[in-house]
Design an enzyme around this catalytic site. Structure first.
Site, PDB file in Angstrom:
ATOM      1  CG  PHE A 196      -1.462   1.263   1.659  1.00  0.00           C
ATOM      2  CD1 PHE A 196      -2.103   2.114   0.759  1.00  0.00           C
ATOM      3  CD2 PHE A 196      -1.313   1.683   2.986  1.00  0.00           C
ATOM      4  CE1 PHE A 196      -2.578   3.362   1.177  1.00  0.00           C
ATOM      5  CE2 PHE A 196      -1.778   2.912   3.396  1.00  0.00           C
ATOM      6  CZ  PHE A 196      -2.407   3.765   2.492  1.00  0.00           C
ATOM      7  CG  ASP A 237       6.582  -6.414  -2.354  1.00  0.00           C
ATOM      8  OD1 ASP A 237       6.066  -7.506  -2.046  1.00  0.00           O
ATOM      9  OD2 ASP A 237       6.252  -5.338  -1.849  1.00  0.00           O
ATOM     10  CB  VAL A 258      13.762  -7.703   1.916  1.00  0.00           C
ATOM     11  CG1 VAL A 258      13.206  -7.043   0.681  1.00  0.00           C
ATOM     12  CG2 VAL A 258      12.759  -7.667   3.045  1.00  0.00           C
ATOM     13  CB  ILE A 296      18.617  -6.399  -0.673  1.00  0.00           C
ATOM     14  CG1 ILE A 296      17.504  -6.535   0.376  1.00  0.00           C
ATOM     15  CG2 ILE A 296      18.284  -5.292  -1.686  1.00  0.00           C
ATOM     16  CD1 ILE A 296      17.265  -5.300   1.192  1.00  0.00           C
ATOM     17  CG  LEU A 340       8.501   1.507   2.637  1.00  0.00           C
ATOM     18  CD1 LEU A 340       7.620   2.016   1.508  1.00  0.00           C
ATOM     19  CD2 LEU A 340       8.290   2.370   3.858  1.00  0.00           C
ATOM     20  CE1 TYR A 392       4.184  -3.994  11.530  1.00  0.00           C
ATOM     21  CE2 TYR A 392       2.964  -2.769  13.188  1.00  0.00           C
ATOM     22  CZ  TYR A 392       3.569  -2.827  11.946  1.00  0.00           C
ATOM     23  OH  TYR A 392       3.560  -1.719  11.125  1.00  0.00           O
ATOM     24  CE  LYS A 400       7.484  -2.393  10.982  1.00  0.00           C
ATOM     25  NZ  LYS A 400       8.091  -1.927   9.729  1.00  0.00           N
ATOM     26  CB  THR A 438      -0.826   5.915   6.586  1.00  0.00           C
ATOM     27  OG1 THR A 438       0.096   6.552   7.464  1.00  0.00           O
ATOM     28  CG2 THR A 438      -0.836   6.659   5.268  1.00  0.00           C
ATOM     29  NE  ARG A 443      -3.297  -1.871   7.017  1.00  0.00           N
ATOM     30  CZ  ARG A 443      -2.096  -1.618   6.483  1.00  0.00           C
ATOM     31  NH1 ARG A 443      -1.246  -0.850   7.117  1.00  0.00           N
ATOM     32  NH2 ARG A 443      -1.744  -2.138   5.327  1.00  0.00           N
TER      33      ARG A 443
END
Ligand code: NAD
Length: 310
Positions: free
Chosen positions: A14, A34, A60, A64, A76, A148, A152, A178, A189
């Site tokens: 997204f 991706d 990833v 890479i 991301l 998660y 992070k 977002t 979401r």
């Protein structure tokens, strides 16, 4: 400032697909890395019209493998919606931890600027309000969402360590909720769920009492902030989000209004470890990046509904 060539990990997701499009618009060549684990190639199909866009289908967290000069890495890649990370908890930790490690190694090797996408979830269920970057958070390390949040947090610690030890030109952004076009209808979401329910005339399901708050940033604003962070060279962490705090019930009502739906609202059971309040302090972004959101929730929702119709 224009970057020559950027690698965007998670560039088909997204946020990533909007970032790739904006970089191309600004004259940067883009390599999107991706493996579509939480997205579809459709998100980037229109970008193939531009010969400066390349796609590498790869995990990833493994390697890479992009050759040639690169001066910007935007990292991301990570499952980001609760539906995804609760479905693949170990894999989320793998992407969040090893994926970030690979991205940092790669950027260090090229001498590129790297911006690592962290999240407001590092604050957990915050005891300080609004959340400033100096707040260390209140995270349950073993709850279902911890895969998660903690990945992070690890990613942030690793980014800071690369910056200190190797002088990597790394920066951390803490992204708050977002929304915008290309969110998947079933990604769990709040906004896509409400929109889907409103458009088919089902009741909008609000978890808990609905008086918990969120701050919602339109994707165009967020992308502008992310690229301002890239250009700044600042190590962060810097919050990027919309400081206008709205209750979940308000959001549901606004979705009903914007879609002209006849749906009602249904209160359902609260979610585990769902934060009560979430609102960024964006003083640092304003001061360091001269950035603040410009799109109101009503405008952003209208854009999203319109994009869904096209
Ligand atoms: P998304 O799920 O739409 O996009 C993530 C992309 O990364 C997908 O295309 C997915 O296929 C890819 N990916 C995941 N793991 C991968 C791996 N190991 N190898 C290759 N590709 C991989 O999510 P999004 O909303 O676009 O989020 C992007 C980033 O922003 C994430 O790091 C997320 O944590 C962060 N973020 C997003 C929000 C938000 O509100 N959207 C809020 C806070 C943080």
């Amino acid at each position: 400032m224009t970057f020559e060539r950027a690698v965007v990990t998670g560039g088909a997701g997204f946020l990533g697909s909007h970032v790739c499009a904006e970089l191309l618009r600004r004259g940067t060549r883009v390599v999107c890395v991706d493996d579509f684990r939480t997205s579809t190639p459709r998100n980037v199909t229109p970008l193939f019209d531009d010969s400066r866009f390349e796609l590498r289908v790869a995990d990833v967290a493994t390697l890479i493998d992009v050759t040639g000069q690169v001066d910007l890495v935007l990292h991301l890649a990570c499952p980001a919606s609760p539906v995804d990370y609760l479905r693949m908890p170990i894999d989320t930790m793998r992407s969040g931890a090893f994926g970030t490690w690979q991205a940092l190694e790669y950027a260090s090797g090229c001498g590129a600027r790297i911006v690592v996408a962290s999240t407001s979830e590092v604050y957990g269920d915050p005891l300080e309000h609004p959340q400033r970057e100096t707040y260390w958070g209140n995270v349950n390390p073993v709850g279902p969402r911890s895969v998660y949040d903690e990945a992070k947090r690890f990613g942030e610690a690793l980014t800071a360590a690369f910056h200190r030890e190797h002088g990597t030109r790394a920066g951390i952004v803490r992204i708050f909720n977002t929304y915008g076009p290309r969110m998947r209808q079933h990604d769990g979401r709040m906004i896509p769920t409400f929109l889907r329910q409103a458009l088919v005339g089902e009741p909008l399901t609000v978890h808990g009492t609905g008086d918990q708050t969120r701050s919602l940033c339109y994707v165009d604003d967020l992308v502008r902030g992310l690229l301002a962070m890239a250009e700044s060279g600042h190590p962060g962490p810097i919050n990027l989000g919309n400081p206008e705090e709205v209750t979940v019930l308000d959001v549901a009502e606004r979705v009903i209004e914007v879609t002209g739906s006849r749906s009602g609202i249904r209160l359902v059971e609260p979610m585990v470890d769902d934060p009560r309040r979430r609102c960024p302090d964006i003083t640092a972004a304003q001061r360091i990046l001269s950035w603040w959101p410009e799109v109101s929730l009503r405008e952003g929702l209208k854009e999203m509904v319109q994009a869904g119709r096209n």
